[in-house]
Design a protein around this motif. Sequence first.
Motif, PDB file in Angstrom:
ATOM      1  N   UNK A   1     -22.087   7.238 -49.700  1.00  0.00           N
ATOM      2  CA  UNK A   1     -21.697   6.355 -48.606  1.00  0.00           C
ATOM      3  C   UNK A   1     -22.138   4.923 -48.884  1.00  0.00           C
ATOM      4  N   UNK A   2     -23.319   4.799 -49.484  1.00  0.00           N
ATOM      5  CA  UNK A   2     -23.805   3.463 -49.831  1.00  0.00           C
ATOM      6  C   UNK A   2     -22.830   2.775 -50.785  1.00  0.00           C
ATOM      7  N   UNK A   3     -22.344   3.542 -51.734  1.00  0.00           N
ATOM      8  CA  UNK A   3     -21.372   2.946 -52.663  1.00  0.00           C
ATOM      9  C   UNK A   3     -20.087   2.574 -51.948  1.00  0.00           C
ATOM     10  N   UNK A   4     -19.692   3.420 -51.000  1.00  0.00           N
ATOM     11  CA  UNK A   4     -18.494   3.099 -50.221  1.00  0.00           C
ATOM     12  C   UNK A   4     -18.688   1.758 -49.503  1.00  0.00           C
TER      13      UNK A   4
ATOM     14  N   UNK B   1     -21.582  -0.299 -39.907  1.00  0.00           N
ATOM     15  CA  UNK B   1     -21.512   0.553 -38.707  1.00  0.00           C
ATOM     16  C   UNK B   1     -20.737   1.829 -39.018  1.00  0.00           C
ATOM     17  N   UNK B   2     -19.701   1.705 -39.821  1.00  0.00           N
ATOM     18  CA  UNK B   2     -18.933   2.893 -40.197  1.00  0.00           C
ATOM     19  C   UNK B   2     -19.756   3.812 -41.097  1.00  0.00           C
ATOM     20  N   UNK B   3     -20.470   3.206 -42.039  1.00  0.00           N
ATOM     21  CA  UNK B   3     -21.298   4.000 -42.940  1.00  0.00           C
ATOM     22  C   UNK B   3     -22.328   4.788 -42.133  1.00  0.00           C
ATOM     23  N   UNK B   4     -22.913   4.131 -41.144  1.00  0.00           N
ATOM     24  CA  UNK B   4     -23.897   4.820 -40.309  1.00  0.00           C
ATOM     25  C   UNK B   4     -23.266   5.973 -39.542  1.00  0.00           C
ATOM     26  N   UNK B   5     -22.016   5.778 -39.131  1.00  0.00           N
ATOM     27  CA  UNK B   5     -21.398   6.828 -38.326  1.00  0.00           C
ATOM     28  C   UNK B   5     -21.030   8.052 -39.160  1.00  0.00           C
ATOM     29  N   UNK B   6     -20.978   7.893 -40.465  1.00  0.00           N
ATOM     30  CA  UNK B   6     -20.776   9.077 -41.317  1.00  0.00           C
ATOM     31  C   UNK B   6     -21.940  10.028 -41.089  1.00  0.00           C
ATOM     32  N   UNK B   7     -23.154   9.481 -41.152  1.00  0.00           N
ATOM     33  CA  UNK B   7     -24.343  10.304 -40.919  1.00  0.00           C
ATOM     34  C   UNK B   7     -24.372  10.821 -39.480  1.00  0.00           C
ATOM     35  N   UNK B   8     -23.983   9.966 -38.536  1.00  0.00           N
ATOM     36  CA  UNK B   8     -24.024  10.374 -37.132  1.00  0.00           C
ATOM     37  C   UNK B   8     -23.029  11.494 -36.836  1.00  0.00           C
ATOM     38  N   UNK B   9     -21.900  11.446 -37.501  1.00  0.00           N
ATOM     39  CA  UNK B   9     -20.899  12.503 -37.299  1.00  0.00           C
ATOM     40  C   UNK B   9     -21.471  13.831 -37.797  1.00  0.00           C
TER      41      UNK B   9
END
Length: 450
Positions: free
Chosen positions: A115-118, A127-135
Motif C-alpha cells: 500500500x505504501x508503494x501504491x 486517506x485512501x491508503x489508510x482506509x485499506x487497513x481500515x477496511x
Amino acid sequence: MNLSYTPATICAIATAPGRGGVGVIRVSGKDLLPFAQAISQGKTPKPRYAMYTDFFDSHGQAIDNGLLLFFPGPNSFTGEDVIELQGHGGPVVMKMLLARCVELGARLAEPGEFTKRAFLNDKLDLAQAESVADLIDASSETAARSALKSLKGAFSRQVHGLVDELINLRMLVEATLDFPEEEIDFLKQADAIGRLRRLRATLVGVQATAKQGAILREGMHVVMVGQPNVGKSSLMNALAGDDVAIVTDIAGTTRDTVREEIVIDGVPVHVIDTAGLRETDDVVEKIGIERTWQAVERADLALVLTDSRHGLTDEVQAILARIPAGLPRVHVFNKVDLTADAPGIADEEGHPLVRLSAKTHQGVDLLKAKLLEMIGFSGADEGVFLARQRHLDAIARAADHLELAEADWEQVEIFAEELRLAQNALSEITGEFSADDLLGVIFSRFCIGK
Ligand code: GDP
Ligand code: ZN
C-alpha cells in the motif's frame, strides 16, 4: 511523487495464515516478466489474464499448481509490475512458494509495504491508503462499507474540493497583496469574506461526517459494572439485536470473560466486564487485570448494571469507587419485568438511569439510543466515510486557521497566512502537502505572456 530509485522486488503471502482452499502470494517490483517466466518454467502470462500453471522450484520440480496473474505497471495496485500466485492454501506450500520468490530475487515485504508503494506511486492518496487497513480491520458491516467509501475516494474528494476552493481564495488574496492601497476594497469587491464563510460552512459539514466516520472506526469503549447474574450477557445479546456480530466472548487471562465485542446500529462496542477484575495472587492474571484497568481509564462510559429488585449493592459501589470519577455513566436497572416498575429512562444525579428488561427487550432501545447519543453518533447515512483521529485533528486545525483568517481578514498578510496554514492542514489528510502544488496551480492559471 515518483520513485527515483529502483525499489526492491517485494513478496508476501497475502492471504490469512492457516489452511484455506486458496493461498495467494503477491509480488511487486519492476520488470517482473522474467520472474513470471522463471517460476512457470518459460511461460509468458498475458497481462491481467489468469494463467493456469505449475509453480517450479530451481530444480525444475513443481512446488504447487494454480493461477498466475500478471499486472504490468503502472496499471496495478502498487503502480509497479505485480504478480499474484494463487496456489493451494496450506502453510507448508505457501512457505515453499514464498521461499522460491525470495530465491528469484524478491525480499519479504514489510507490513503495509504494498500500500505504501501504491501511495508513493500516486495510485492512492494517504486517506485512501489508510482506509485499506481500515477496511480490513472493520468490525462492523457499516464500518466496512464506510471504509470502502473512503478507499474509493469519497473523503479525499471532499478534501480536494475544499483545498481547491482554498487555493482559489488564496490566489485572490495574494494577488491583492501587490496593491496595498486598495487591498481591502479589492477583497470586498471579490466577496472574499463570503467565499471564506461558505468554505467554513462546508468544512463544518465535512467535519461532522468525518466525526461519524471516526466513531464507526474506533467504536465505543464501555466498562460494564455488575455482579454475576444481574444479566450482563443477556443485555449484551439484547443490545446486539440482529446485528451480525453477536456477543463473542474473548477469553482474557482470567477465567472470566473480560472483553466482549458487539455492534449497535453499526457502531462497534467494546465492552470490558469488570466481573473479571477480582483480587488475585496469580501473576499472569494480575497482568491481565492491570491491562484491563488501563483500558478502563480509556473508556468512553461506564454501564452500571443492577438487578431492579436489589438496586446498587455494596459490591457494585466498591467497583464504582475505583472507576475514574469523570467517566460518564449510565445506570441500568435490569429485570424490570420482575418488578412493578415500568421500563423507561430518567435522569438521576446527573446520569441517565434506564429501567429495562434484557429478557423481554422492553426498554433496550432507550438504552441503545442513549449510548449512541452519549458518544455523539447520529447514524451512518449513505454519505458517511470512515475517518481517523488524525483526520479529525487536521480538520480541526484547518477550522481554527479559517476562523482566525476571518477574524483578521483586514490584515491581509495574516489573512493570507492563515489560509495557507489551513490548506496545509487539509493537505495532510491526503498526504500531498507541498508548496509546489500551489505554485503549479497559480502559474497554470495565468494567461500566456504575463
Ligand atoms: P450475567 O451473569 O450478569 O452475565 O447474567 P446473565 O445474562 O447470564 O443472566 C443471569 C440470569 O438472569 C439468567 O437466567 C437470565 O435469563 C436472567 N435474566 C437476565 N436478564 C433478565 C431480565 O431482564 N428479566 C428476567 N426475568 N431475567 C433475566
Ligand atoms: Zn455473563
